[in-house]
Write an enzyme that holds these catalytic residues in place. Structure first.
Site, short mmCIF file in Angstrom:
data_model
loop_
_atom_site.label_atom_id
_atom_site.label_comp_id
_atom_site.label_asym_id
_atom_site.label_seq_id
_atom_site.Cartn_x
_atom_site.Cartn_y
_atom_site.Cartn_z
N SER A 15 0.84 -1.20 0.00
CA SER A 15 0.00 0.00 0.00
C SER A 15 0.88 1.26 0.00
CB SER A 15 -0.98 -0.04 1.18
OG SER A 15 -2.00 0.90 1.01
N ASP A 66 -9.38 -4.42 -5.88
CA ASP A 66 -8.92 -3.45 -4.90
C ASP A 66 -9.66 -2.12 -5.09
OD1 ASP A 66 -7.51 -1.75 -3.19
OD2 ASP A 66 -5.58 -2.65 -3.68
N HIS A 68 -7.83 -5.08 -1.36
CA HIS A 68 -6.73 -4.56 -0.54
C HIS A 68 -6.59 -5.48 0.67
CE1 HIS A 68 -4.12 -1.05 -0.65
NE2 HIS A 68 -4.20 -0.97 0.67
#
Length: 319
Positions: free
Chosen positions: A182, A272, A301
């Site tokens: 991330s 995601d 995610h």
């Protein structure tokens, strides 16, 4: 898969939406020169709360731009083999625990984990305290123009960390890898872009990419929802929209991608909705170095199964 996004074929050619500032390269060349003018005043302090026989655990403190004192955890193996790994944590996340650094040290790799400015609030007993906040870092400093952006300074911190670790006597500066998930995935790419000697990067669903695309998708999912909040509070009629996205373009990883010389593996969850696949492919499609993707069609995610082990093996192979 891709229930809210471009088709996979479209992802493979997508070139991004957010504008690239005309003076982007000059901006970052100047920023790197400004970093060189700031003495690092680096200090390695043994971590008294994590004794080891096979490695030395240390806290690294260095000065970054703006005079900010930055921290990183470092494990230096007793029998180093030359390579080093730089780790970057997620947005608002925490630094890795010491024990999480041990697998790389067991290979004889020096490993350093950066604390992103203002984001890590919990400290171990042997660490010095530091300031902490967690409010709208993505748009922090936006009104002051590109030089005021908090992430400009964070990006430069990745370069300073790479220089300091690469300069250790036991480290071969041509055998350094970067990785993270991330925000950490974004910063691992940034470090490679600003440090051409970095050899390999494993980036998992990187944040900090193609800001206008995230706004166009209107997912209103953190952390990109900070852009929506900024407009609602500061510019509700979007009179400054072009200015805002152009300014954010200075800290858009897709614009740094052509600078990367490292080999890159990009891990993408095709569902995601936090860091949409199109924003990640905007970066991937601009890479000029050797590259590959590892796709997870049914994941967002998430904790991508097998990715941690995969990255560990890839880094060991590439370095």
């Amino acid at each position: 898969m891709l229930s809210f996004e471009l088709s996979y074929d479209e992802l493979l050619t997508y070139q991004g939406t957010n504008p690239r500032p005309a003076d982007f390269d000059e901006f970052w060349d100047k920023a790197l020169l400004s970093l060189d003018e700031v003495p690092a005043d680096a200090e390695f302090v043994d971590a008294t709360d994590f004794p080891l026989t096979t490695a030395t655990a240390q806290h690294l403190y260095f000065t970054g731009t703006g005079g900010y004192r930055v921290h990183a955890k470092v494990l230096r193996p007793a029998e180093p083999t030359g390579p080093a790994v730089l780790l970057f944590h997620g947005y608002g996340g925490e630094q890795p625990k010491w024990v999480e650094l041990l697998p790389y040290a067991a290979r004889g790799f020096t490993v350093a984990a950066l604390d992103v400015r203002e984001q890590v609030g919990f400290r171990t007993p042997s660490q010095e305290s530091n300031s902490f906040s967690l409010q709208h870092h993505l748009v922090h400093g936006l009104d002051a123009g590109p030089d005021g952006l908090l992430y400009k300074h964070i990006f430069l911190d990745t370069r300073r960390l790479a220089d300091l670790i690469g300069g250790l006597p036991e480290v071969d500066s041509s055998r350094i890898a970067t990785t993270g998930w991330s925000q950490g995935g974004g910063l691992s790419l940034v470090a490679a872009a600003l440090t051409p000697s970095i050899k390999y990067t494993a980036s998992v669903f990187p944040f900090l990419c193609d800001y206008q695309r995230t706004w166009d998708l209107n997912l209103e999912t953190g952390p990109y929802d900070e852009i929506v909040t900024w407009f609602r509070k500061r510019d509700p009629r979007h009179l400054r929209q072009d200015e805002v996205f152009t300014t954010l373009g200075y800290i858009d990883v897709q614009n740094l991608a052509p600078r990367i010389q490292a080999e890159v593996t990009l891990f993408v969850g095709l569902e995601d909705q936090v860091c949409p696949p199109s924003t990640q492919f905007a970066v991937y499609n601009k890479l000029k170095s050797p590259k590959e993707t590892r796709l997870y069609p049914d994941f967002g995610h998430d904790d991508l199964p097998g990715a941690h082990d995969d990255i560990y093996q890839l880094i060991g192979t590439k370095l």
